[in-house]
Design a protein around this motif. Structure first.
Motif, mmCIF file in Angstrom:
data_model
loop_
_atom_site.group_PDB
_atom_site.id
_atom_site.type_symbol
_atom_site.label_atom_id
_atom_site.label_comp_id
_atom_site.label_asym_id
_atom_site.label_seq_id
_atom_site.Cartn_x
_atom_site.Cartn_y
_atom_site.Cartn_z
ATOM 1 N N PRO A 1 29.706 -54.181 -28.385
ATOM 2 C CA PRO A 1 31.159 -53.958 -28.408
ATOM 3 C C PRO A 1 31.887 -54.851 -29.391
ATOM 4 C CG PRO A 1 30.539 -55.272 -26.503
ATOM 5 C CD PRO A 1 29.259 -54.847 -27.149
ATOM 6 N N GLY A 2 31.210 -55.865 -29.920
ATOM 7 C CA GLY A 2 31.825 -56.815 -30.834
ATOM 8 C C GLY A 2 31.282 -58.201 -30.547
ATOM 9 N N GLY B 1 27.258 -55.196 -38.316
ATOM 10 C CA GLY B 1 25.889 -54.869 -37.939
ATOM 11 C C GLY B 1 25.716 -54.777 -36.434
ATOM 12 N N GLU B 2 26.348 -55.691 -35.710
ATOM 13 C CA GLU B 2 26.240 -55.681 -34.249
ATOM 14 C C GLU B 2 26.869 -54.430 -33.657
ATOM 15 O OE1 GLU B 2 24.102 -59.233 -33.740
ATOM 16 O OE2 GLU B 2 24.733 -57.805 -32.222
ATOM 17 N N THR B 3 28.035 -54.041 -34.178
ATOM 18 C CA THR B 3 28.704 -52.857 -33.630
ATOM 19 C C THR B 3 27.950 -51.583 -33.980
ATOM 20 O OG1 THR B 3 30.188 -52.793 -35.553
ATOM 21 C CG2 THR B 3 30.972 -53.935 -33.585
ATOM 22 N N ARG B 4 27.325 -51.547 -35.180
ATOM 23 C CA ARG B 4 26.507 -50.363 -35.518
ATOM 24 C C ARG B 4 25.314 -50.240 -34.585
ATOM 25 N NH1 ARG B 4 27.788 -51.554 -41.094
ATOM 26 N NH2 ARG B 4 25.954 -52.885 -41.221
ATOM 27 N N TYR C 1 35.942 -59.496 -31.203
ATOM 28 C CA TYR C 1 36.422 -58.994 -32.491
ATOM 29 C C TYR C 1 35.520 -57.863 -32.948
ATOM 30 C CZ TYR C 1 39.045 -63.361 -32.481
ATOM 31 O OH TYR C 1 39.887 -64.389 -32.145
ATOM 32 N N THR C 2 36.144 -56.779 -33.390
ATOM 33 C CA THR C 2 35.399 -55.620 -33.872
ATOM 34 C C THR C 2 35.964 -55.188 -35.222
ATOM 35 O OG1 THR C 2 36.882 -54.121 -32.681
ATOM 36 C CG2 THR C 2 34.872 -54.803 -31.544
#
Length: 248
Positions: free
Chosen positions: A41-42, A34-37, A99-100
């Motif tokens: 950056p992760g 959700g954060e990366t969408r 982390y991604t």
């Protein structure tokens, strides 16, 4: 990808005191995705610890487990100023690791979407499309039934005529039994939520999958799956006939 059925909160997650390891890792993966969408950056182990109310060392353990599964990738964060809101704190001057999601997670979703589109577009008749989706799910379910864990000695599951709770839990649906007879349950999470919202035929495949598991147990059942029946999630009901069937 396993997603909570309930609408996620915008702030920190509830402390993970009672979550088992797999459930916590699934929630961590969902949050990072959700954060990366949203353009981040992760997340670092420190940030995951803050969000879920766990020690950064514990967060790092679960993050590294996801890396080993191929669901996350680990890399060094770009340098940011100490006062930057995007700074990834790691402590004691160590290079910050974030982390991604792994590319294969997106590839998995693309593959599922492509298969659904192919099924939806290649069968014009709606009823025939439903039957094809059910049969695909039954084939999957029979395969899962063959792999279903059984106690030593080859005995049957503790409640063979009820919903296949262990299988559903392992798949990431997080079933919550309703009543003492365990003939029904809520599926409080879905590992295919994004895909199912775009392609409801996935829910039909899941119904067929449950039918296939029960048939693999040699049981004749009447199964009903109502997607998003309540705020708790999807409702699954399994009624067993007194007459057993021969396994394929």
């Amino acid at each position: 990808m396993s997603q909570e059925i309930q609408t996620p909160s915008s702030g920190n997650e509830t402390p993970a005191k009672r979550r088992n390891g797999e459930a916590l890792r699934s929630a961590i993966l969902d949050r990072i995705q959700g954060e990366t969408r949203s353009g981040a950056p992760g997340l670092s182990a420190y940030q995951v610890g803050m969000i879920f109310g766990i020690h950064p060392t514990t967060a790092r353990f679960h993050l590294e487990h996801l890396v080993k599964q191929g669901r996350l990738i680990r890399h060094q964060a770009e340098t940011a100023g100490a006062n930057s809101p995007n700074s990834h704190k790691s402590g004691r001057g160590r290079p910050s690791i974030i982390y991604t999601p792994a590319d294969q997670e997106q590839a998995r979703e693309d593959m599922i979407a492509s298969l659904c589109i192919a099924l939806e577009s290649s069968i014009a008749d709606p009823q025939a499309r439903v039957e094809s989706a059910l049969e695909a799910g039954r084939t999957w379910g029979r395969h899962l039934s063959n792999r279903e864990h059984r106690p030593a000695g080859g005995s049957s599951p503790s409640n063979p005529s009820g919903p296949p709770l262990n299988v559903l839990e392992n798949l990431g649906f997080r079933p919550e039994p309703i009543g003492e007879d365990q003939r029904s349950c809520y599926l409080t999470a879905c590992p295919f939520m994004d895909d199912a919202l775009a392609h409801p035929i996935i829910c039909t495949i899941h119904l067929g999958m449950i039918q296939g598991i029960m048939a693999g147990r040699g049981l004749r059942t009447r199964t009903r799956l109502e997607p998003l029946a309540s705020p708790k999630g999807c409702l699954l009901e399994v009624q067993t006939s007194n007459k057993a069937i021969d396994k394929d």
